[in-house]
Design an enzyme around this catalytic site. Sequence first.
Site, PDB file in Angstrom:
ATOM      1  N   THR A  47     -21.804  -4.386   7.206  1.00 22.02           N
ATOM      2  CA  THR A  47     -21.062  -3.368   7.953  1.00 22.02           C
ATOM      3  C   THR A  47     -21.519  -1.989   7.477  1.00 22.02           C
ATOM      4  O   THR A  47     -21.827  -1.787   6.302  1.00 22.02           O
ATOM      5  CB  THR A  47     -19.540  -3.540   7.788  1.00 22.02           C
TER       6      THR A  47
ATOM      7  N   ASN B   9      -4.703  -8.304   5.295  1.00 18.05           N
ATOM      8  CA  ASN B   9      -5.171  -7.507   6.438  1.00 18.05           C
ATOM      9  C   ASN B   9      -6.072  -8.355   7.354  1.00 18.05           C
ATOM     10  O   ASN B   9      -5.981  -8.291   8.585  1.00 18.05           O
ATOM     11  CB  ASN B   9      -5.971  -6.287   5.964  1.00 18.05           C
TER      12      ASN B   9
ATOM     13  N   ASP C 242     -11.601  -4.713   6.866  1.00 17.46           N
ATOM     14  CA  ASP C 242     -10.782  -5.928   6.997  1.00 17.46           C
ATOM     15  C   ASP C 242     -10.584  -6.285   8.473  1.00 17.46           C
ATOM     16  O   ASP C 242     -10.614  -7.461   8.843  1.00 17.46           O
ATOM     17  CB  ASP C 242      -9.421  -5.719   6.338  1.00 17.46           C
TER      18      ASP C 242
ATOM     19  N   ASP D 108      -7.777   7.286  10.067  1.00 20.67           N
ATOM     20  CA  ASP D 108      -7.670   6.685   8.725  1.00 20.67           C
ATOM     21  C   ASP D 108      -8.573   5.456   8.717  1.00 20.67           C
ATOM     22  O   ASP D 108      -8.378   4.542   9.520  1.00 20.67           O
ATOM     23  CB  ASP D 108      -6.197   6.302   8.474  1.00 20.67           C
TER      24      ASP D 108
ATOM     25  N   ASP E 258       0.842  -1.211   0.000  1.00 18.87           N
ATOM     26  CA  ASP E 258       0.000   0.000   0.000  1.00 18.87           C
ATOM     27  C   ASP E 258       0.874   1.257   0.000  1.00 18.87           C
ATOM     28  O   ASP E 258       1.763   1.407   0.844  1.00 18.87           O
ATOM     29  CB  ASP E 258      -0.891   0.041   1.256  1.00 18.87           C
TER      30      ASP E 258
ATOM     31  N   GLY F 108      -3.717  -5.140   1.394  1.00 16.98           N
ATOM     32  CA  GLY F 108      -4.383  -6.248   0.698  1.00 16.98           C
ATOM     33  C   GLY F 108      -5.438  -6.816   1.617  1.00 16.98           C
ATOM     34  O   GLY F 108      -5.160  -7.123   2.783  1.00 16.98           O
TER      35      GLY F 108
HETATM   36  O1  RIB Z   1      -9.356  -2.799   2.533  1.00 20.89           O
HETATM   37  C1  RIB Z   1      -8.174  -2.039   2.478  1.00 20.89           C
HETATM   38  C2  RIB Z   1      -7.230  -2.635   1.491  1.00 20.89           C
HETATM   39  O2  RIB Z   1      -7.806  -2.561   0.205  1.00 20.89           O
HETATM   40  C3  RIB Z   1      -5.906  -1.942   1.374  1.00 20.89           C
HETATM   41  O3  RIB Z   1      -4.943  -2.469   2.247  1.00 20.89           O
HETATM   42  C4  RIB Z   1      -5.550  -2.126  -0.107  1.00 20.89           C
HETATM   43  O4  RIB Z   1      -4.420  -2.898  -0.330  1.00 20.89           O
HETATM   44  C5  RIB Z   1      -6.783  -2.758  -0.735  1.00 20.89           C
HETATM   45  O5  RIB Z   1      -6.656  -4.109  -0.889  1.00 20.89           O
END
Ligand code: RIB
Length: 304
Positions: A218, A45, A251, A245, A15, A41
Amino acid sequence: MNTSRIVVVGSYNHDVSLAVARLPAPGETCLSQGRLESPGGKGSNQAIQAARAGAGVAMVAAVGLDGPGDAALALWEENGIETTGVMRLADVGTGMAMILVDAAAENVIVVDAGANARLAPAHVEAAANLIGASRLVVAQLETPVAATIRAFELARAAGAATLLNAAPAPDFVDPALIALTDILVVNEGEGQAISGHPDAAAIGEALLQRAREAVVVTLGAKGAMLFRRHQPSLSLAPPAVEVVDTTGAGDAFTGAFAARWVADGNAAAALAWGVAAGALACTARGAAAACADGRRIAALAGTG
Ligand code: RIB
């Protein structure tokens, strides 16, 4: 070594997150107020959050033979995540996400899938031993659906449950994938894309006809709703936190929900853990970097 009770079949992205005062308009250039390069990702995550919440986790993923791929392996190993199901591909780069975070802590994300797009059913079959030893297989929509369907078929054959976080919002979801899904987690946009309904209650009721056991919708700052067969829906607002943020909050929800659910099948406690973990993930920058541990999640959720 942990007994891996959750297998995550999903993505890893490097990221690159830029802080901006406001999101630029088309054709506009604006200056960043700060850059953060960090692991992301959706699959990774969720795996990191589940592991920090106390679950034994194995990752099935594809990354490149490059620096970000090395960083992914190091991150998973630091968090005690089993990596024998991770493929290294020499001819494609590790996935990357470009993220803008504005002053209101909202984000926009563009993902370049890279190696994630090459995760194949054959890779999943090579990890069949991990899936066979798991209680729950978790997947998202950042890796090919054919690989996820194979993973869910193997899970069903082994008596493991399946959780699909249908993110990012799909244009179309293969009915075969939903038919293999026990727990479906969506946000309102994803739920609307799949069900055609605009509001959470209608999304939940409609998708519960298709997922086998439960649907979670959610709702960002409004928390989340849980829908189960033959039971009233549950709705939970998040605790108040200082939001920095929101990247990866969904995730964190899914990873903590999965970790708590796999512990004893208590879906109401899992909802509380998911909402608390999602809130905590908003209090720091980055995605995986912002995942809290089980002690903090339990304290905020008010439930062990
Ligand atoms: O959900 C957040 C994620 O979405 C980020 O980490 C980015 O890599 C995308 O996959």
